[in-house]
Design an enzyme around this catalytic site. Structure first.
Site, PDB file in Angstrom:
ATOM      1  N   CYS A   2       0.822  -1.211   0.000  1.00 24.31           N
ATOM      2  CA  CYS A   2       0.000   0.000   0.000  1.00 24.31           C
ATOM      3  C   CYS A   2       0.857   1.262   0.000  1.00 24.31           C
ATOM      4  CB  CYS A   2      -1.000  -0.003   1.142  1.00 24.31           C
ATOM      5  SG  CYS A   2      -0.349  -0.405   2.750  1.00 24.31           S
ATOM      6  N   VAL A   6      -0.041   4.313  -2.372  1.00 24.27           N
ATOM      7  CA  VAL A   6      -0.433   5.635  -1.875  1.00 24.27           C
ATOM      8  C   VAL A   6       0.416   6.731  -2.535  1.00 24.27           C
ATOM      9  CG1 VAL A   6      -0.577   7.137   0.153  1.00 24.27           C
ATOM     10  CG2 VAL A   6      -1.379   4.774   0.294  1.00 24.27           C
TER      11      VAL A   6
END
Lengths: 483, 509
Positions: B152, B156
């Protein structure tokens, strides 16, 4: 194989040849052979892992949630962010504790804010506040909350500190924000440090003014805290029993089987005993500077160092304690003699490659030695310079040292050094077992333990024997294939 | 003296000795804990309907979820391909977690690398890490393919995988023609089954070869099925039917490799050539629906190939599967499989009396739950609580239709998006005879005493269950074995007190 110093250096060079130039130059600084009379292992450490090499290291979240805060049993630790980090670290570390899980203790549970895309886009602070409200409703007996933030939280600019302050006031309990996003630092080590700092800033900063009575505490001259024992398989208990037997009073286990009250008590001791220096030295140093509590690193692996450590600890107290320490050492001598008499003949001369985290790459060496075994190579997953200095007390010249060893290096070292046993972690275990090499996990004790203290040493000896002398290793080669 | 060298006690017994029990009592003095009465009161309350209502009112908090994140499924998918090294772009701790998780379940090594991104990469992006990482793992581990997915962190900050791979190739990290399929696998979207789908689609896209007249084969996609030896059973059935086939991808050897004294890093069984040729198959059959949605859509749109979802689990599931194969290929269902069917049905009729009307709770991934519902319903069991944390609408409709088709399915409620703490409330307020789920079910077993049949992922606390097939008629016998013998074990446990309950401690059941 009894390779000379030069042959081992040569071996390292050969292993390094597989790397592209840039990576080789970086990696060679992490590999060495211990030289006679040197007070340092001579390797670089606590540096970024090289991309793509298969490091065994984890991240800051693992260090903060998995190691330091996670074992505090009566607090709720929120894995704040997407689902994975909390999921993979859920109940995996065997930090034993006593309590009614889900009611007054929460160690083997997983609490998460389970971030979805909208939380990334709009921020997760509101959700976090709501998570805390819901925790209060469902788990009213929790003694406090920690928030371990995962990677996205630090990247989207959430203000978990503000949420923590606000909610702490509302619920009347400590809420500790821990900025342990996995991209911070180079390994789990920074997570330990960050978690230590949150104890200083978010707990001690207020709790140190709380009078003893409020914490249910009356000081005594023999008060010690056990710091950095995570009670894996019950290690902290088989250590505590010895400290109590020599007349000391353990007022805090921080954090294995620890309660939040014990966290707050830890600096009210006369002496802090640190087991895992790597993960908790920061807080010990803080307690020394701020509260004047001295600390010392002890080693309860194997009878030689247990006795040495008990004497070292007793030295800090009076004659009564010193006499009791001698009595305890004497009391356990027959137990240790019996263990060594039984197992040493089966283990004598066996050669071990070690690679673990924390303190174990040095601290378990004497336990092997007590059984007649030899550690021919050791290394830290996430050690720092001070670890490699402290290591030379334990190692023989000629020991191969590898910092943040890569999968490739470790396999090659095993092929070339041909140890009898590998002692490392779960990710390594089956690689080596497929090579027909006996293996013991040195993080989880392979689901056994405790290994600390006299009681633990007996189990350690039993386990090394069962690993090395299992008849299954003799089955690996089919008889018609054996020369 | 705590240890007797002739019988060394580890944690299981050691701490029950009096000196440790006294130690625990002394320690309590410093814990400032709640009184035992208060703890007992709250513990009782957590079993109540009142607690259940509060528990189900949760909107933000997840407790004990039955789902993992995307990259876990992605690297699982990648491991079935020949010589393939999974490469996870982002923070390195994730990879340590994935490898640990898979290894603890399978008791097998699992290789995957990380681009080890840290704070500077958070600011400047992870391109440098990828360039260096690809070069290093290519040199060290000599893969035939590097399958790239993300954590992630990389998602992001918005790293552009396609562009990064092109740049890395231009920089010479890997040869220009070296396959580096990729998938964006953000952990804040979906779950591990989504990651499986994304990675498989990425790999098929990267490897797809030229269109020819057709290879006459059928493709099979197992889905996120951790009973990896199901691939071997599938292969056996297809060979019995003389159906040329490609499994996309067969990771049975990756998670069940022999110990012959040499460590072999790559065990993926589906060759890159076979995968490239999959575009020329007659059709693709997915054995799971919800872990293959994007991949199937891709195959239908890009390859213009029909896809089907067929679940060869339980009797009716396997029947339908075989008939579909027969329909697609014109080949008859061989006598051998009829005999195997007969054996499985024979076993089921032998045991039906012990399972008929048994009320149970189940949790797991959507496709696993459908397969197990199908089998348990045809055994006459009664599903009551069905918890699927990573649920979706399609699954809930399909499960509902399946339940509605059996009179013994009427009592069931599908709890989509709920977790195992919800399930705890369900088990306390509406108890059942049996619980089916992964190892985390043991905490529910401890609290609610509902006997647990371990089926699912992860299973950390029992050995070798993953080595058994659950697919086909043979798999039905294994499922039956686990379920019925759990019921019988429990019966023994409930009737083993001498002179009290042991009137029913029967030798023959």
């Amino acid at each position: 194989m009894t390779a000379t110093h030069d042959e081992k250096r040569q071996m390292i060079q050969e292993v390094l040849e597989a790397y592209p130039d840039k990576a080789r130059k970086k990696r060679e600084k992490h590999l060495n052979v211990i030289e006679e009379g040197k007070s340092d292992c001579g390797v670089k450490s606590n540096i970024k892992s090289i991309p793509g090499v298969m490091t065994t290291r984890g991240c800051a979240f693992a260090g903060a949630k998995g190691v330091v805060w996670g074992p505090v049993k009566d607090m709720i630790h929120i894995s704040h962010g997407p689902i994975g980090c909390g999921y993979y670290s859920w109940a995996g570390r065997r930090n034993y504790y006593i309590g009614t899980t889900g009611v007054d203790t929460f160690g083997t549970m997983q609490f998460t804010s389970d971030f979805q895309e909208r939380d990334i886009v709009f921020g997760g602070d509101k959700k976090l506040a709501k998570v805390i409200d819901e925790l209060e409703t469902l788990f009213p007996l929790s003694q406090g909350i920690t928030i371990e933030s995962e990677c996205p939280v630090g990247l989207i600019g959430d203000d978990i500190e503000a949420v923590a302050r606000k909610k702490a006031k509302e619920i009347g309990k400590s809420v500790v924000p821990v900025r342990c996003e996995g991209f911070r630092g180079v390994s789990q080590s920074l997570g330990h440090h960050i978690a230590n700092d949150t104890v200083r800033d978010w707990v001690f900063a207020k709790s140190d003014k709380v009078p003893n009575e409020e914490l249910g505490f009356t000081p005594s001259p023999y008060d010690v805290s056990v710091i950095g024992d995570y009670n894996i398989g019950g290690d902290a208990w088989s250590s505590r029993i010895l400290l109590e037997e020599i007349g000391l009073r353990v007022i805090s286990q921080f954090s294995g089987d620890g309660s939040f009250n014990e966290v707050k008590l830890s600096h009210r001791s006369k002496l802090n005993l640190i087991h895992c220096y790597r993960s908790m030295n920061y807080l010990c140093k803080h307690m020394e500077e701020t509260y004047g509590v001295p600390w010392l690193e002890f080693n309860f692996f194997g009878p030689t160092y247990i006795a040495k450590s008990l004497r070292k600890i007793a030295e800090r107290f009076d004659d009564t304690i010193r006499a009791k320490a001698e009595a305890v050492i004497a009391k356990y001598q027959p137990q240790c003699d019996a263990v060594i008499a039984k197992y040493r003949p089966r283990l004598e001369g066996k050669r071990v490659l070690l690679m673990v985290g924390g303190l174990r790459p040095r601290h378990v060496i004497p336990a092997f030695r007590d059984l007649g075994m030899e550690v021919i190579g050791t290394g830290y997953e996430f050690g720092h310079n001070d670890d490699y200095k402290l290591t030379t007390e334990y190692t023989d010249p000629g020991t191969v040292i590898y910092d943040d060893v890569t999968g490739y290096e470790f396999e090659e070292f095993a092929r070339k050094l041909k140890p009898d046993l590998i002692a490392s972690g779960i990710k390594e275990k089956y690689v080596f077992q497929k090579m027909a090499l006996p293996f013991r996990q040195m993080h989880s004790w392979d689901y056994s333990g405790p290994y600390h203290g006299y009681d633990g040493f007996a189990i350690f000896a039993r386990d090394m024997d069962l690993a090395l002398n299992s008849p299954t290793w003799g089955l690996v080669k089919a008889p018609w294939q054996q020369a | 003296m705590s240890q007797n060298v002739e019988q060394i006690n580890d944690h299981v017994r050691l701490f029950h000795q009096p000196e440790y029990q006294e130690l625990f009592a002394r320690k309590r003095e410093f814990e400032n804990c709640h009184s035992p009465e208060e703890v007992a009161r709250v513990a009782e309350w957590t079993k109540s309907w009142d607690y259940r209502e509060k528990n189900f009112a949760r909107e933000a908090l997840t407790v004990n979820p039955a789902k993992a994140c995307q990259p876990l499924g992605a690297i699982f998918a990648a491991s079935g391909f020949e010589g393939t090294l999974p490469f996870v772009h982002g923070s390195q701790g994730c990879v340590a977690y994935f490898r640990t998780h898979l290894t603890r379940h399978f008791k097998e090594p699992f290789s995957a690398v990380s681009s080890s991104m840290t704070e500077d990469a958070a600011v400047f992006g992870g391109l440098k890490n990828m360039i260096e990482g690809l070069a290093n793992c290519y040199a060290l581990y000599k893969p035939k393919m590097i399958a790239l997915c993300t954590t992630c962190m990389a998602e992001v900050i918005g790293d552009d995988l396609g562009a990064f791979i092109t740049t890395s190739k231009n920089e010479g990290s890997v040869p220009q023609d070296f396959p580096v399929p990729y998938a964006h696998t953000p952990s804040f979207v979906g779950s591990h089954i989504t990651g499986y789908d994304n990675m498989l689609k990425g790999i098929l896209l990267e490897l797809q070869g030229p269109r020819t007249e057709g290879n006459g084969k059928l493709n099979f996609i197992p889905g996120f099925d951790t009973y990896v030896t199901n691939n071997r059973e599938l292969d056996r059935i297809l060979n019995l039917m003389d159906i040329p086939h490609t499994i996309l991808a067969d990771n049975s050897d990756s998670f069940d490799s022999p110990n012959e004294g040499e460590y072999v890093m790559y065990n993926g069984k589906t060759t890159l050539a076979e995968a490239a040729d999959a575009v020329n198959a007659r059709a693709t059959i997915a054995l799971q629906a919800y872990s293959t949605e994007k991949t199937r859509a891709f195959i239908e749109q890009e390859w213009q190939q029909p896809t089907h979802v067929c679940r060869p689990f339980g009797i009716r599931g396997t029947d339908a599967f075989l008939m579909k194969l027969s329909e697609l290929t014109g080949k008859p269902i061989p006598r051998q499989l009829e005999i195997e069917r007969g054996r499985a049905v024979d076993a089921m009729t032998d045991s039906q009396a012990w399972l008929h009307g048994k009320r149970f709770a189940i949790y797991g991934d959507p496709d696993l739950v459908i397969a197990l519902l199908s089998f348990t319903l045809e055994m006459g069991m009664e599903p009551v609580h069905i918890v699927v944390t990573n649920s979706n609408e399609g699954f809930e409709q399909e499960a509902k239709a399946l339940l509605d088709s059996y009179p013994n399915g009427k009592e069931a409620t599908i709890w989509g998006g709920r977790d195992l703490w919800h399930l705890r409330s369900l088990l306390f307020t509406e108890p059942v005879d049996l619980l089916i789920g992964n190892s985390y079910g043991k905490f529910l077993w401890r609290d609610t005493k509902t006997p647990l049949v371990r089926i699912g992922y992860p299973i950390f606390d029992r050995h070798h269950l993953h080595r058994y097939t659950t697919l086909g008629y043979q798999g039905a016998i294994n499922l039956l074995n686990w379920i019925v013998n759990t019921v019988l074990d429990e019966l023994d446990r409930q009737t083993n007190i001498t002179g009290k309950t042991d009137i029913s401690f029967d030798l023959i059941r």
